[in-house]
Design a protein around this motif. Structure first.
Motif, PDB file in Angstrom:
ATOM      1  N   ASP A   1     -78.025  -6.215 -62.182  1.00  0.00           N
ATOM      2  CA  ASP A   1     -77.005  -5.593 -61.331  1.00  0.00           C
ATOM      3  C   ASP A   1     -77.600  -4.642 -60.304  1.00  0.00           C
ATOM      4  O   ASP A   1     -77.144  -4.583 -59.157  1.00  0.00           O
ATOM      5  N   ALA A   2     -78.645  -3.906 -60.688  1.00  0.00           N
ATOM      6  CA  ALA A   2     -79.270  -2.962 -59.755  1.00  0.00           C
ATOM      7  C   ALA A   2     -79.912  -3.696 -58.582  1.00  0.00           C
ATOM      8  O   ALA A   2     -79.793  -3.261 -57.435  1.00  0.00           O
ATOM      9  N   GLU A   3     -80.565  -4.818 -58.860  1.00  0.00           N
ATOM     10  CA  GLU A   3     -81.188  -5.600 -57.785  1.00  0.00           C
ATOM     11  C   GLU A   3     -80.131  -6.216 -56.874  1.00  0.00           C
ATOM     12  O   GLU A   3     -80.309  -6.262 -55.651  1.00  0.00           O
ATOM     13  N   LEU A   4     -79.038  -6.695 -57.459  1.00  0.00           N
ATOM     14  CA  LEU A   4     -77.961  -7.259 -56.646  1.00  0.00           C
ATOM     15  C   LEU A   4     -77.333  -6.202 -55.740  1.00  0.00           C
ATOM     16  O   LEU A   4     -77.008  -6.479 -54.584  1.00  0.00           O
ATOM     17  N   GLN A   5     -77.160  -4.993 -56.263  1.00  0.00           N
ATOM     18  CA  GLN A   5     -76.622  -3.915 -55.434  1.00  0.00           C
ATOM     19  C   GLN A   5     -77.595  -3.540 -54.328  1.00  0.00           C
ATOM     20  O   GLN A   5     -77.185  -3.251 -53.204  1.00  0.00           O
ATOM     21  N   LYS A   6     -78.891  -3.562 -54.631  1.00  0.00           N
ATOM     22  CA  LYS A   6     -79.902  -3.260 -53.620  1.00  0.00           C
ATOM     23  C   LYS A   6     -79.868  -4.298 -52.499  1.00  0.00           C
ATOM     24  O   LYS A   6     -80.051  -3.969 -51.326  1.00  0.00           O
TER      25      LYS A   6
END
Length: 75
Positions: A38-43
């Protein structure tokens, strides 16, 4: 004998076509071919083209390039 694996070089037009096509596939519901949390997708701002570029950089795009060979007619 050691097998020599050649990395295919793509023109900027081929790269743009592959990334654009894969981005369209992703936008229509195709599964990701890279592990993204999720953190990479938000980035990446959930941007399908950025995800497609990440797939391209990792070499997992399921798209091939066919180039014409001189002296042969297309079938």
């Amino acid at each position: 004998m050691a097998e020599k694996k050649e990395e295919m070089k793509f023109t900027k037009y081929e790269k743009a076509r592959m990334i654009g096509s894969r981005g369209l596939q992703l936008s229509m519901g195709a599964p990701f071919l890279v592990e993204l949390n999720d953190a990479e997708l938000q980035k990446l701002h959930y941007d399908f083209l950025e995800i497609a570029l990440k797939e391209f950089d990792q070499g997992v795009l399921p798209i091939t390039v066919r180039r014409p060979v001189l002296g042969h007619k297309a079938k």
